[in-house]
Motif scaffolding. Structure first.
Motif, short mmCIF file in Angstrom:
data_model
loop_
_atom_site.label_atom_id
_atom_site.label_comp_id
_atom_site.label_asym_id
_atom_site.label_seq_id
_atom_site.Cartn_x
_atom_site.Cartn_y
_atom_site.Cartn_z
N GLN A 77 44.47 29.46 19.19
CA GLN A 77 43.24 29.04 19.92
C GLN A 77 43.63 28.79 21.44
OE1 GLN A 77 41.03 26.56 17.46
NE2 GLN A 77 40.46 28.13 15.91
N LYS A 78 44.41 27.60 21.48
CA LYS A 78 44.81 27.38 22.90
C LYS A 78 45.40 28.51 23.81
CE LYS A 78 46.07 22.58 21.81
NZ LYS A 78 46.86 21.33 22.02
N ARG A 79 46.08 29.13 23.24
CA ARG A 79 46.89 30.26 23.92
C ARG A 79 45.88 31.26 24.24
NH1 ARG A 79 50.14 31.78 19.83
NH2 ARG A 79 51.15 29.59 19.23
N GLU A 80 45.00 31.65 23.30
CA GLU A 80 43.95 32.57 23.53
C GLU A 80 42.90 32.07 24.78
OE1 GLU A 80 42.14 36.20 23.48
OE2 GLU A 80 43.98 35.81 22.71
N SER A 81 42.57 30.92 24.49
CA SER A 81 41.59 30.37 25.52
C SER A 81 42.47 30.37 27.02
CB SER A 81 41.42 28.94 25.22
OG SER A 81 40.69 28.34 26.11
N TRP A 82 43.64 29.89 27.16
CA TRP A 82 44.25 29.93 28.35
C TRP A 82 44.66 31.48 28.72
CZ3 TRP A 82 49.15 32.37 29.73
CH2 TRP A 82 49.73 31.66 30.83
N ARG A 83 44.62 32.45 27.99
CA ARG A 83 44.98 33.68 28.29
C ARG A 83 43.73 34.21 28.79
NH1 ARG A 83 44.06 38.81 26.77
NH2 ARG A 83 43.13 38.46 24.93
N ARG A 84 42.47 33.88 28.39
CA ARG A 84 41.27 34.09 28.90
C ARG A 84 40.92 33.78 30.58
NH1 ARG A 84 38.08 32.09 24.84
NH2 ARG A 84 39.30 32.93 22.93
N GLU A 85 41.32 32.32 30.43
CA GLU A 85 41.17 31.80 31.73
C GLU A 85 41.67 32.48 32.81
OE1 GLU A 85 41.93 27.65 31.51
OE2 GLU A 85 40.54 27.28 29.90
N VAL A 86 43.17 32.97 32.48
CA VAL A 86 44.17 33.51 33.49
C VAL A 86 43.44 34.97 33.93
CG1 VAL A 86 46.28 34.86 33.52
CG2 VAL A 86 46.18 32.33 32.79
N LEU A 87 43.00 35.66 32.75
CA LEU A 87 42.22 36.99 33.26
C LEU A 87 41.38 36.82 33.94
CD1 LEU A 87 42.84 38.83 29.62
CD2 LEU A 87 44.09 39.08 31.75
N GLN A 88 40.47 35.64 33.79
CA GLN A 88 39.24 35.38 34.37
C GLN A 88 39.44 35.42 36.13
OE1 GLN A 88 37.25 32.34 32.48
NE2 GLN A 88 36.00 33.77 31.09
N ARG A 89 40.67 34.38 36.19
CA ARG A 89 41.40 33.84 37.57
C ARG A 89 41.73 35.33 38.21
NH1 ARG A 89 43.31 29.04 35.09
NH2 ARG A 89 45.39 30.38 35.04
N ARG A 90 42.27 36.20 37.53
CA ARG A 90 42.79 37.24 38.16
C ARG A 90 41.77 38.34 38.50
NH1 ARG A 90 47.55 38.64 34.14
NH2 ARG A 90 49.13 37.07 34.75
N ALA A 91 40.61 38.33 37.85
CA ALA A 91 39.51 39.06 38.08
C ALA A 91 38.62 38.79 39.28
CB ALA A 91 38.66 39.42 36.82
N ALA A 92 38.80 37.60 39.05
CA ALA A 92 37.72 36.64 40.27
C ALA A 92 38.77 37.13 41.62
CB ALA A 92 37.81 35.12 40.32
N ALA A 93 40.03 36.93 41.68
CA ALA A 93 41.06 37.33 42.86
C ALA A 93 40.68 38.59 43.45
CB ALA A 93 42.11 36.74 42.65
N ARG A 94 40.55 39.51 42.30
CA ARG A 94 40.38 41.02 42.53
C ARG A 94 39.09 41.27 43.26
NH1 ARG A 94 43.15 45.85 40.59
NH2 ARG A 94 41.90 47.55 40.93
N SER A 95 38.15 40.76 42.75
CA SER A 95 36.57 40.79 43.09
C SER A 95 36.70 40.60 44.43
CB SER A 95 35.68 40.12 42.17
OG SER A 95 34.51 39.95 42.70
N ILE A 96 37.21 39.03 44.89
CA ILE A 96 37.05 38.50 46.29
C ILE A 96 37.68 39.51 47.20
CG2 ILE A 96 37.87 36.83 47.90
CD1 ILE A 96 37.50 35.14 45.50
N PHE A 97 38.96 39.80 46.85
CA PHE A 97 39.75 40.85 47.51
C PHE A 97 38.98 42.43 47.76
CE2 PHE A 97 43.19 43.92 48.13
CZ PHE A 97 43.94 43.53 49.20
N MET A 98 38.64 43.02 46.90
CA MET A 98 37.95 44.14 46.79
C MET A 98 36.55 44.12 47.84
SD MET A 98 39.75 46.36 45.85
CE MET A 98 40.71 47.05 44.34
N ARG A 99 35.70 42.93 47.54
CA ARG A 99 34.51 42.66 48.20
C ARG A 99 34.99 42.67 49.98
NH1 ARG A 99 32.82 37.45 47.17
NH2 ARG A 99 32.98 38.05 45.29
N HIS A 100 35.92 41.69 50.10
CA HIS A 100 36.32 41.59 51.53
C HIS A 100 36.78 42.88 52.08
CE1 HIS A 100 38.78 40.39 55.04
NE2 HIS A 100 39.83 41.32 54.66
N LEU A 101 37.36 43.75 51.26
CA LEU A 101 37.79 45.25 52.01
C LEU A 101 36.69 45.95 52.23
CD1 LEU A 101 41.09 46.03 49.72
CD2 LEU A 101 41.01 45.24 51.95
#
Length: 193
Positions: A77-101
């Motif tokens: 459960q901890k690993r899955e929670s950590w993986r979800r957090e990482v995916l959310q951080r990656r999605a947020a970074a991509r969203s900021i980058f694409m919005r800027h472009l």
């Protein structure tokens, strides 16, 4: 007197075979029982932790927490929670980058052509993305951004990975231009333009 269960009968349990108990089935049953036991302990631990205040006599005790935290179910459960957090951080970074472009260049394709890949190689590297983010002072974690851009892990981001929908539209245009005019350049040199 005939045995209650004969070999091959539909009501015969898994473990019963002509030779008796199968070692692999016994091992599997033991592993399944352990996993079920671990799941039960994890559930009890989670329920007790949420149901009782820390001072209650049935609350989980600090000296037992380490033991319960190491249960395979909780670790999973901890690993899955950590993986979800990482995916959310990656999605947020991509969203900021694409919005800027989009805000800076209008479209992702124009940003690709003008800022990210002006040489027209149709691929960019981590260095290119890092250099671009630094030059525009973009507040984004470049490593998370790169992981979201380079989905196949080849250390190169192609136009198809960068903006798949637009790349597909360009490919359809290229296919049409080659079929009807011979090349993309011939479309612009045609008599209709």
């Amino acid at each position: 007197m005939a045995p209650l269960l004969q070999a091959g009968s539909p009501r015969q349990p898994e473990w019963a075979s002509e030779g008796g108990f199968s070692p692999s089935l016994i091992g599997k049953a033991t592993a399944d029982a352990k996993e079920q036991h671990h799941r039960l302990l994890a559930w009890v631990y989670a329920e007790d932790g949420s149901r009782h205040s820390p001072t209650h006599r049935l609350a989980s005790r600090p000296w037992l927490a380490e033991t319960f935290e190491q249960l395979p179910t909780l670790e999973s459960q901890k690993r899955e929670s950590w993986r979800r957090e990482v995916l959310q951080r990656r999605a947020a970074a991509r969203s900021i980058f694409m919005r800027h472009l989009r805000e800076t260049h209008g479209t992702e394709i124009r940003a690709w052509r003008r800022a990210l890949d002006p040489q027209g190689k149709f691929r960019i590297s981590l260095t290119t993305v890092r250099r671009y983010c630094r030059s525009v002072d973009l507040p984004v974690n470049v490593n998370n951004l790169w992981r979201s851009l380079d989905r196949d892990g080849t250390n190169v981001c192609k136009l198809e990975e960068f903006c798949a929908r637009d790349a597909e539209a360009l490919a359809a245009f290229q296919r049409w231009a080659r079929e009807s005019c011979g090349s993309c350049a011939a479309v612009w040199a045609g008599p209709g333009l």
